[in-house]
Design a protein around this motif. Structure first.
Motif, mmCIF file in Angstrom:
data_model
loop_
_atom_site.group_PDB
_atom_site.id
_atom_site.type_symbol
_atom_site.label_atom_id
_atom_site.label_comp_id
_atom_site.label_asym_id
_atom_site.label_seq_id
_atom_site.Cartn_x
_atom_site.Cartn_y
_atom_site.Cartn_z
ATOM 1 N N UNK A 71 0.836 -1.195 0.000
ATOM 2 C CA UNK A 71 0.000 0.000 0.000
ATOM 3 C C UNK A 71 0.878 1.255 0.000
ATOM 4 N N UNK A 72 1.939 1.260 0.783
ATOM 5 C CA UNK A 72 2.853 2.404 0.792
ATOM 6 C C UNK A 72 3.542 2.570 -0.556
ATOM 7 N N UNK A 73 3.952 1.449 -1.157
ATOM 8 C CA UNK A 73 4.594 1.503 -2.469
ATOM 9 C C UNK A 73 3.642 2.078 -3.508
ATOM 10 N N UNK A 74 2.388 1.651 -3.471
ATOM 11 C CA UNK A 74 1.406 2.155 -4.430
ATOM 12 C C UNK A 74 1.093 3.631 -4.192
ATOM 13 N N UNK A 75 1.043 4.048 -2.929
ATOM 14 C CA UNK A 75 0.809 5.460 -2.634
ATOM 15 C C UNK A 75 1.964 6.313 -3.166
ATOM 16 N N UNK A 76 3.192 5.838 -3.029
ATOM 17 C CA UNK A 76 4.351 6.561 -3.550
ATOM 18 C C UNK A 76 4.302 6.617 -5.068
ATOM 19 N N UNK A 77 3.885 5.530 -5.689
ATOM 20 C CA UNK A 77 3.784 5.492 -7.153
ATOM 21 C C UNK A 77 2.744 6.491 -7.649
ATOM 22 N N UNK A 78 1.610 6.573 -6.944
ATOM 23 C CA UNK A 78 0.566 7.528 -7.313
ATOM 24 C C UNK A 78 1.098 8.953 -7.181
ATOM 25 N N UNK A 79 1.825 9.225 -6.096
ATOM 26 C CA UNK A 79 2.392 10.554 -5.906
ATOM 27 C C UNK A 79 3.397 10.885 -7.014
ATOM 28 N N UNK A 80 4.232 9.930 -7.390
ATOM 29 C CA UNK A 80 5.193 10.140 -8.467
ATOM 30 C C UNK A 80 4.481 10.426 -9.797
ATOM 31 N N UNK A 81 3.423 9.686 -10.061
ATOM 32 C CA UNK A 81 2.676 9.891 -11.306
ATOM 33 C C UNK A 81 1.965 11.244 -11.319
ATOM 34 N N UNK A 82 1.446 11.675 -10.168
ATOM 35 C CA UNK A 82 0.809 12.986 -10.101
ATOM 36 C C UNK A 82 1.828 14.095 -10.353
ATOM 37 N N UNK A 83 3.038 13.952 -9.817
ATOM 38 C CA UNK A 83 4.100 14.928 -10.037
ATOM 39 C C UNK A 83 4.478 14.971 -11.515
ATOM 40 N N UNK A 84 4.600 13.802 -12.123
ATOM 41 C CA UNK A 84 4.937 13.727 -13.542
ATOM 42 C C UNK A 84 3.827 14.353 -14.386
ATOM 43 N N UNK A 85 2.582 14.135 -14.009
ATOM 44 C CA UNK A 85 1.456 14.703 -14.747
ATOM 45 C C UNK A 85 1.490 16.226 -14.715
ATOM 46 N N UNK A 86 1.780 16.802 -13.557
ATOM 47 C CA UNK A 86 1.864 18.261 -13.444
ATOM 48 C C UNK A 86 2.983 18.790 -14.333
ATOM 49 N N UNK A 87 4.141 18.102 -14.341
ATOM 50 C CA UNK A 87 5.277 18.528 -15.163
ATOM 51 C C UNK A 87 4.931 18.463 -16.647
ATOM 52 N N UNK A 88 4.301 17.373 -17.074
ATOM 53 C CA UNK A 88 3.953 17.203 -18.492
ATOM 54 C C UNK A 88 2.877 18.209 -18.907
ATOM 55 N N UNK A 89 1.929 18.489 -18.027
ATOM 56 C CA UNK A 89 0.906 19.482 -18.355
ATOM 57 C C UNK A 89 1.528 20.868 -18.520
ATOM 58 N N UNK A 90 2.484 21.214 -17.658
ATOM 59 C CA UNK A 90 3.157 22.507 -17.783
ATOM 60 C C UNK A 90 3.944 22.581 -19.088
ATOM 61 N N UNK A 91 4.618 21.502 -19.438
ATOM 62 C CA UNK A 91 5.368 21.456 -20.699
ATOM 63 C C UNK A 91 4.425 21.578 -21.888
ATOM 64 N N UNK A 92 3.295 20.897 -21.809
ATOM 65 C CA UNK A 92 2.308 20.959 -22.884
ATOM 66 C C UNK A 92 1.738 22.373 -23.023
ATOM 67 N N UNK A 93 1.472 23.027 -21.905
ATOM 68 C CA UNK A 93 0.960 24.393 -21.949
ATOM 69 C C UNK A 93 1.978 25.336 -22.583
ATOM 70 N N UNK A 94 3.259 25.155 -22.258
ATOM 71 C CA UNK A 94 4.304 25.998 -22.836
ATOM 72 C C UNK A 94 4.406 25.772 -24.343
ATOM 73 N N UNK A 95 4.326 24.526 -24.774
ATOM 74 C CA UNK A 95 4.383 24.234 -26.207
ATOM 75 C C UNK A 95 3.159 24.781 -26.940
ATOM 76 N N UNK A 96 1.991 24.679 -26.323
ATOM 77 C CA UNK A 96 0.771 25.199 -26.941
ATOM 78 C C UNK A 96 0.844 26.716 -27.057
ATOM 79 N N UNK A 97 1.385 27.386 -26.039
ATOM 80 C CA UNK A 97 1.525 28.841 -26.090
ATOM 81 C C UNK A 97 2.507 29.247 -27.184
#
Length: 68
Positions: A20-46
């Motif tokens: 459960x702890x491993x999965x919670x860490x994985x979810x947190x890592x994926x959420x961080x990656x999602x925020x980074x990719x969304x910011x990159x996508x917004x910069x490219x779209x702009x």
């Protein structure tokens, strides 16, 4: 009776807690990656909206013929 229904007699299984702890860490890592990719996508779209393109700086006097 409730313990029998839950499938254990005493306490939580440490393997389940570790998983459960491993999965919670994985979810947190994926959420961080999602925020980074969304910011990159917004910069490219702009950049695309403003016409800032690498292809605009290439000088092509003539179009090259297609391969036959």
């Amino acid at each position: 009776m409730a313990k029998a229904l839950l499938g254990h007699v005493g306490g939580f299984d440490p393997r389940v807690i570790a998983e459960m702890r491993r999965l919670q860490q994985r979810v947190q890592d994926l959420e961080t990656q999602l925020v980074r990719v969304q910011a990159e996508n917004d910069a490219l779209a702009a950049a695309a909206r403003h016409g800032d393109s690498v292809l605009d700086n290439i000088d092509l006097p003539q179009a090259e013929p297609a391969l036959t």
